[in-house]
Design an enzyme around this catalytic site. Structure first.
Site, PDB file in Angstrom:
ATOM      1  N   CYS A  88       2.038  -1.040  12.032  1.00 60.80           N
ATOM      2  CA  CYS A  88       2.917  -2.202  11.835  1.00 60.80           C
ATOM      3  C   CYS A  88       3.543  -2.668  13.149  1.00 60.80           C
ATOM      4  CB  CYS A  88       3.986  -1.901  10.792  1.00 60.80           C
ATOM      5  SG  CYS A  88       3.297  -1.366   9.214  1.00 60.80           S
ATOM      6  N   ALA A  98       0.853  -1.198   0.000  1.00 58.01           N
ATOM      7  CA  ALA A  98       0.000   0.000   0.000  1.00 58.01           C
ATOM      8  C   ALA A  98       0.881   1.237   0.000  1.00 58.01           C
ATOM      9  CB  ALA A  98      -0.922  -0.003   1.217  1.00 58.01           C
TER      10      ALA A  98
END
Length: 232
Positions: free
Chosen positions: A196, A180
């Site tokens: 993340c 992305a």
């Protein structure tokens, strides 16, 4: 070159437009489960409505305050991330065995495609060891200097902003999920998670560093770069 070989030369790009995340993931999984050694590779390009996605190793404490944005459990690698309007999402559906590469090389090629898109816009992207994705120096996004020295273990992302996230799934040598690239987003939802899995990691987009382009242009460039990286 035979017709059979050329049939598998470059992945076919499919444009999904604005697509529901859960439906898209289900379609990727179905495509991968049904494919055979003769199924051509594809790259799906889309944009998702606001959604948080949690990887298989994702920990609940990294989702801080999702509010009205849904959190979807997935079977990709990695921790939690956010998808939303203004972000180009690419899902390469690639037979790695046929391409002749392993997972580590595949990840490297995905990151290389993003780095080349950024170069098209004059931006220098960087890899950070052990943290898949692409990062940009916040104080000098257009400078060409490499990152110097090992990262500070107390703050490995000091001075960096994450501009592209990566999370993949490989089954029977075939990939889905993907990468992305943040183009021109509302970045506030990233503040509601540890992106993340990293507390305090700043997420940026091209607009934040004064690169103004359209979703369509960025998506077309990413599709072209991914085709190049993932062709025989």
């Amino acid at each position: 070159m035979t017709a059979t070989a050329s049939h598998f030369d470059a992945p076919q790009v499919k444009w999904l437009g604005r697509a529901d995340y859960a439906a898209t993931e289900a379609a990727m999984r179905a495509f991968t489960e049904a494919r055979t050694a003769r199924t051509p590779d594809e790259i799906w390009l889309c944009e998702h409505p606001p959604v948080y996605t949690q990887g298989v190793a994702g920990r609940a404490e990294h989702v801080l305050a999702p509010g009205d944005i849904p959190v979807v459990q997935t079977n990709r690698g990695g921790q939690v991330t956010y998808h939303g309007p203004g972000q180009v999402v690419a899902y390469p559906l690639i037979d790695l065995q046929r391409l002749g590469i392993f997972v580590r090389e595949y990840v490297y090629r995905l990151e290389s495609a993003v780095l080349r898109v950024l170069q098209d816009y004059g931006v220098t992207g960087h890899r950070v060891s052990g943290a898949p994705g692409i990062y940009v120096k916040l104080d000098d996004p257009f400078g060409h200097a490499a990152l110097t020295g090992p990262a500070d273990p107390r703050d490995p992302f000091r001075g960096l902003g994450k501009i592209a996230a990566l999370g993949i799934k490989v089954t029977r040598h075939c990939t889905y999920h993907g990468v992305a690239l943040n183009v021109a987003m509302n970045l506030e939802p990233f503040n509601r998670i540890n992106p993340c899995g990293y507390a305090g990691l700043q997420t940026i987009d091209l607009a934040k560093i004064d690169v103004f382009t359209t979703w369509d242009d960025a998506a077309a460039r990413l599709a072209q770069r991914l085709q190049s990286q993932l062709s025989r």
